[in-house]
Design an enzyme around this catalytic site. Structure first.
Site, PDB file in Angstrom:
ATOM      1  N   LYS A 111       0.901  -1.363  -0.019  1.00 28.45           N
ATOM      2  CA  LYS A 111      -0.166   0.123  -0.219  1.00 28.45           C
ATOM      3  C   LYS A 111       0.597   1.518  -0.313  1.00 28.45           C
ATOM      4  CE  LYS A 111      -4.135  -1.904   2.035  1.00 28.45           C
ATOM      5  NZ  LYS A 111      -4.972  -2.118   3.031  1.00 28.45           N
ATOM      6  N   LYS A 191      -5.627 -10.869  -5.994  1.00 24.85           N
ATOM      7  CA  LYS A 191      -6.942 -11.294  -4.687  1.00 24.85           C
ATOM      8  C   LYS A 191      -8.179 -10.529  -4.835  1.00 24.85           C
ATOM      9  CE  LYS A 191      -6.691  -8.813  -0.853  1.00 24.85           C
ATOM     10  NZ  LYS A 191      -6.575  -8.925   0.853  1.00 24.85           N
ATOM     11  N   LYS A 194     -11.556  -4.982  -3.046  1.00 25.90           N
ATOM     12  CA  LYS A 194     -12.415  -3.597  -3.258  1.00 25.90           C
ATOM     13  C   LYS A 194     -11.639  -2.550  -3.634  1.00 25.90           C
ATOM     14  CE  LYS A 194     -13.686  -4.867   1.880  1.00 25.90           C
ATOM     15  NZ  LYS A 194     -13.845  -4.551   3.067  1.00 25.90           N
TER      16      LYS A 194
HETATM   17  P1  TYM Z   1     -10.940  -6.268   5.316  1.00 23.74           P
HETATM   18  O1  TYM Z   1     -11.281  -5.581   5.640  1.00 23.74           O
HETATM   19  O2  TYM Z   1      -9.646  -6.275   4.033  1.00 23.74           O
HETATM   20  O3  TYM Z   1     -11.496  -7.278   4.750  1.00 23.74           O
HETATM   21  C1  TYM Z   1     -12.307  -8.476   5.567  1.00 23.74           C
HETATM   22  C2  TYM Z   1     -12.260  -9.987   5.825  1.00 23.74           C
HETATM   23  O4  TYM Z   1     -12.243  -9.908   4.507  1.00 23.74           O
HETATM   24  C3  TYM Z   1     -10.984 -11.124   3.933  1.00 23.74           C
HETATM   25  N1  TYM Z   1     -10.889 -10.863   3.091  1.00 23.74           N
HETATM   26  C4  TYM Z   1     -10.602 -12.214   1.906  1.00 23.74           C
HETATM   27  N2  TYM Z   1     -10.696 -13.270   1.884  1.00 23.74           N
HETATM   28  C5  TYM Z   1     -10.299 -14.537   1.451  1.00 23.74           C
HETATM   29  N3  TYM Z   1     -10.641 -13.757  -0.278  1.00 23.74           N
HETATM   30  C6  TYM Z   1     -10.513 -12.621  -0.214  1.00 23.74           C
HETATM   31  N4  TYM Z   1     -10.069 -12.106  -1.637  1.00 23.74           N
HETATM   32  C7  TYM Z   1     -10.239 -11.611   0.492  1.00 23.74           C
HETATM   33  N5  TYM Z   1     -10.407 -10.362   0.826  1.00 23.74           N
HETATM   34  C8  TYM Z   1     -11.253 -10.199   2.355  1.00 23.74           C
HETATM   35  C9  TYM Z   1      -9.965 -10.766   4.885  1.00 23.74           C
HETATM   36  O5  TYM Z   1      -9.060 -11.347   5.106  1.00 23.74           O
HETATM   37  C10 TYM Z   1     -10.997 -10.462   6.102  1.00 23.74           C
HETATM   38  O6  TYM Z   1     -10.700 -11.322   7.032  1.00 23.74           O
HETATM   39  N6  TYM Z   1      -7.222  -5.833   8.707  1.00 23.74           N
HETATM   40  C11 TYM Z   1      -8.493  -6.103   8.380  1.00 23.74           C
HETATM   41  C12 TYM Z   1      -9.605  -5.752   8.894  1.00 23.74           C
HETATM   42  C13 TYM Z   1      -9.743  -5.510  10.409  1.00 23.74           C
HETATM   43  C14 TYM Z   1      -9.209  -6.978  11.672  1.00 23.74           C
HETATM   44  C15 TYM Z   1      -9.603  -6.559  13.066  1.00 23.74           C
HETATM   45  C16 TYM Z   1      -9.617  -8.331  11.041  1.00 23.74           C
HETATM   46  C17 TYM Z   1      -9.485  -4.999  11.411  1.00 23.74           C
HETATM   47  N7  TYM Z   1      -8.712  -4.841  13.032  1.00 23.74           N
HETATM   48  C18 TYM Z   1      -9.309  -7.454  14.193  1.00 23.74           C
HETATM   49  C19 TYM Z   1      -9.288  -9.474  12.577  1.00 23.74           C
HETATM   50  C20 TYM Z   1      -8.900  -8.730  13.532  1.00 23.74           C
HETATM   51  C21 TYM Z   1      -9.001  -5.864   6.816  1.00 23.74           C
HETATM   52  O7  TYM Z   1      -8.434  -5.098   6.042  1.00 23.74           O
HETATM   53  O8  TYM Z   1     -10.099  -6.469   6.502  1.00 23.74           O
END
Ligand code: TYM
Length: 330
Positions: A111, A191, A194
């Site tokens: 990023k 992957k 968004k």
């Molecule tokens: P975020 O918002 O990008 O995504 C939310 C969840 O979806 C999963 N995910 C995927 N899994 C499989 N294939 C994909 N293409 C895919 N895209 C997204 C992500 O792995 C995630 O589980 N940093 C985190 C948010 C966060 C968080 C936390 C998670 C903040 N605090 C504490 C767990 C615990 C994030 O950006 O997720």
């Protein structure tokens, strides 16, 4: 009983990568464990975002999660910024986190390449994530594969804080993955994400699912309709595995190999399967959209419950660190 915590950014629509990689697991696990699910708006502001849209996106994310089956009888659903203890604990953790560990994070490296001037918030993103989970002393974190490295750092932060201030206070949370740990986007290579615009939203209408799937990348070696395809090289086939029965998936594979179906035929079947799978979710979402006050009430009640746990942790943390008023021995 173990406690699970997970989070999702309100930085766009809830897509099938989020759903298969994480949300489906949350819905399953909420009945077996204490469960907290957080819409992480403080994380979403670490990158450029539309200020006027953030509230709406948070609200829409809550609708998507509730419609997917997050049940507030079993699970605390809340918005991160409604519980300020998250940022307080993040600050505390910054005092034990080595800068080198943050610089090594793959997501930070990816990023930050896209930013002219790198903001400290982007680098400290995983520290806030550690605070999210450890504030509730959760020991399991159901996430997709892209979060595994952040979880490793989270354990390291817990170990460092425990070693310095109170042995064994914070657990060392473990990632819990599904078989869909990394869903590939419609471009067939990166992957599903968004920020890459290669997603299908779970609340998409049937016509729009088809519009998105139609140009999606398949087996690159299959050029003409009459060419036999290799399902194992096709991302559309891998999506079939999540939305079709075993028999249907076998039929897709054999029609691909024999060129009995063209890629368009195969995508039509997938489009229909996705549309049917999420029909009840779309219906529940429409009901929730018609009742915004109910959604706000759910998030308000969730934040109150979360704060009662978070407040207790912060009180203890301050005490262990010599920060509590009146705790000094002088
Ligand atoms: P975020 O918002 O990008 O995504 C939310 C969840 O979806 C999963 N995910 C995927 N899994 C499989 N294939 C994909 N293409 C895919 N895209 C997204 C992500 O792995 C995630 O589980 N940093 C985190 C948010 C966060 C968080 C936390 C998670 C903040 N605090 C504490 C767990 C615990 C994030 O950006 O997720």
């Amino acid at each position: 009983m173990s406690r699970i915590f997970s989070g999702i950014q309100p930085s766009g629509e809830l897509h099938i990568g989020n759903y298969l990689g994480a949300v489906e697991n949350w819905v399953r696990l909420q009945r077996q464990h204490e469960c907290l699910i957080c819409i992480v708006d403080y994380h979403a502001i670490t990158q450029d975002y539309d200020v006027s849209a953030l509230q709406r996106r948070t609200h829409e994310m809550a609708i998507g999660l509730l419609a997917s089956g997050i049940d507030t009888d079993d699970c605390i659903l809340f918005t991160q910024s409604h519980v300020p203890e998250h940022t307080e604990l993040a600050w505390v953790f910054m005092s034990v986190t080595p800068l080198g560990d943050l610089e090594r994070m793959t997501q930070f490296k990816d990023k930050s390449k896209k930013q002219e001037s790198i903001r400290a918030g982007l680098m400290n993103y995983p520290v806030l994530q550690a605070a999210d989970v450890l504030l509730y002393k959760a020991d399991r974190v159901p996430v997709g594969e892209d979060q595994v490295q952040h979880l490793e750092l989270m354990r390291e932060i817990a170990r460092k804080w425990n070693a310095r201030y109170c042995d064994g206070y914070f657990p060392e949370p473990k990632a819990q993955l599904t078989r869909a740990r990394r869903i590939i986007g419609l471009d067939g290579s990166a992957k599903m994400s968004k920020s890459l615009g290669n997603t299908i939203g779970i609340l998409e209408e049937p016509e729009s699912i088809w519009k998105l799937l139609r140009p999606a990348v398949t087996d690159p070696a299959r050029i003409r309709r009459s060419d036999p395809g290799d399902p194992d090289k096709c991302n559309i086939y891998s999506l079939h595995k999540y939305f079709g029965s075993e028999d249907q998936t076998a039929e897709v594979a054999s029609n691909c190999r024999s060129a009995g179906w063209g890629c368009i035929d195969c995508k039509k079947v997938l489009s229909e399967a996705i549309s049917v799978h999420f029909r009840p979710v779309r219906e529940r979402a429409a009901d929730l959209r018609a009742n915004p006050a109910r959604v706000r009430e759910i998030l308000g009640a969730g934040a109150a419950k979360a704060r009662s746990i978070a407040g207790e942790t912060i009180r203890e943390v301050r005490e262990h660190m010599g920060l509590r008023e009146g705790s000094a021995s002088w």
